[in-house]
Design an enzyme around this catalytic site. Sequence first.
Site, PDB file in Angstrom:
ATOM      1  N   ASP A 152       0.853  -1.187   0.000  1.00 45.68           N
ATOM      2  CA  ASP A 152       0.000   0.000   0.000  1.00 45.68           C
ATOM      3  C   ASP A 152       0.892   1.242   0.000  1.00 45.68           C
ATOM      4  O   ASP A 152       1.631   1.476   0.961  1.00 45.68           O
ATOM      5  CB  ASP A 152      -0.899  -0.019   1.250  1.00 45.68           C
ATOM      6  CG  ASP A 152      -1.978   1.049   1.200  1.00 45.68           C
ATOM      7  OD1 ASP A 152      -2.054   1.772   0.184  1.00 45.68           O
ATOM      8  OD2 ASP A 152      -2.737   1.160   2.176  1.00 45.68           O
TER       9      ASP A 152
ATOM     10  N   ASP B  10      -2.689   2.495  -6.307  1.00 50.65           N
ATOM     11  CA  ASP B  10      -1.609   2.578  -5.334  1.00 50.65           C
ATOM     12  C   ASP B  10      -1.523   1.363  -4.409  1.00 50.65           C
ATOM     13  O   ASP B  10      -0.887   1.431  -3.356  1.00 50.65           O
ATOM     14  CB  ASP B  10      -1.756   3.853  -4.491  1.00 50.65           C
ATOM     15  CG  ASP B  10      -3.036   3.881  -3.687  1.00 50.65           C
ATOM     16  OD1 ASP B  10      -3.930   3.062  -3.968  1.00 50.65           O
ATOM     17  OD2 ASP B  10      -3.151   4.731  -2.783  1.00 50.65           O
ATOM     18  N   GLU B  11      -2.143   0.258  -4.783  1.00 55.44           N
ATOM     19  CA  GLU B  11      -2.031  -0.920  -3.934  1.00 55.44           C
ATOM     20  C   GLU B  11      -2.212  -2.200  -4.748  1.00 55.44           C
ATOM     21  O   GLU B  11      -2.851  -2.205  -5.801  1.00 55.44           O
ATOM     22  CB  GLU B  11      -3.054  -0.886  -2.795  1.00 55.44           C
ATOM     23  CG  GLU B  11      -4.488  -0.917  -3.258  1.00 55.44           C
ATOM     24  CD  GLU B  11      -5.483  -1.016  -2.101  1.00 55.44           C
ATOM     25  OE1 GLU B  11      -5.277  -1.857  -1.206  1.00 55.44           O
ATOM     26  OE2 GLU B  11      -6.467  -0.253  -2.117  1.00 55.44           O
TER      27      GLU B  11
END
Length: 414
Positions: free
Chosen positions: A12, A108-109
């Site tokens: 993350d 973003d993860e």
Amino acid sequence: MAEKSRILFHLDMNSFFASVEQAYNPELKGKPVAVAGNPKERKGIIITCSYEARAYGVYTTMPVWEAKRKCPSLLLIQPTFERYRIASQAMFAILREYTNLVEPVSIDEGYVDVSDIVTGSDAVTLAETIQKRILRELDLPCSIGIAPNKFLAKMASRMKKPMGITILRRRDVPHVLWPLEVGEMHGVGDKTAEKLKEAGILKIRDLAKMTENQAIETLGKHGEKLWKRAHGMDARPVDPDSVFERKSVGNSMTLSYDETSKKELMKHIEKLSKKVASRLKEKGYVGYTVHVQIRYYDWQNRSKSRSFKEPIYRLEDIERYAKKLFSELWNGEPVRLVGVTVQQLKEPGEITEQLTFDSYQQVAKEEPVRALIQDLQKKFGETSIRKGVRLSKNEGSTSSFSKDFLNDHKRKED
């Protein structure tokens, strides 16, 4: 049956948009920074903020005016989505250097299955290596959760930010997860949390101590999944191909003020329908369900859908059904947000239902293109060419950005 022993990472990125801006402009480092929409409009909210800003009490979704009141020195930056897209591509490229079992779930993860490349004792060392590489090569911080399944890995990655690495095993669940509020559990949204609280389920411990049948009676099928997760169970594999799943194409619009004019609201429906039709055409999909969302002035959300036997893709059809659904749904109160979505997507070549003459004409026009694609795939492989893939793309709508970034991973695979 016991779960197969696995070692999964959930990576993350920390304050991703703000961190990218700080990496791009080092003068912003160490300062309270927030990426936000237009402060002059109602949609002027904080998209994300740096940890320096969070120290002042600023958080995502906070109105800009309130954030500035809490932190007068807050530096507001308009989002630059191409930077975020490039940074995301680079981050996932680093992960794929270690294994192909990488599943992006947002810009973003993502999850990484490292079961075949490390033993349990080496997992932390690999996580540290990846974390340091991303910081050194991209100047971006991230947190990593290490666990035997997706749910626990996701929960673990939340526990230490920024730049944390956390191991969470099933045997840790009773003393680490059970004391948490049920709303902190991944997969529990606001409505589900409220429903659980009404049933006296305040902590994850309370959910775990229910019987599985009680959880199902309270929440339906979703209750079964959450009950298992409360016990640390999650059999979902890391699936790199999930990036190619197609579920829906939609757009929503936060209005500059609470709207009560049906005429004006219908104009917004027309604009949204046009965007959806354009994106469907660009992607080469048709759908079978039209969905309309309304958010009222008091933040109450309502939605309504209608499904069809014939494929939906033409602007006039989307607009007509969206207007009808809106009229049936709207109660006359001031509206803050409206949204139009086409769901149950398929490519025309997948359609097996009986087509109308008009829709057949449109699908037939694309048949030579599909035949050519199939010939090329047979000759050079299925990933050699795909319908709808662009070499470059200029995103015109921020609302669809997080969904459409997955197209970058399609191109990577190509």
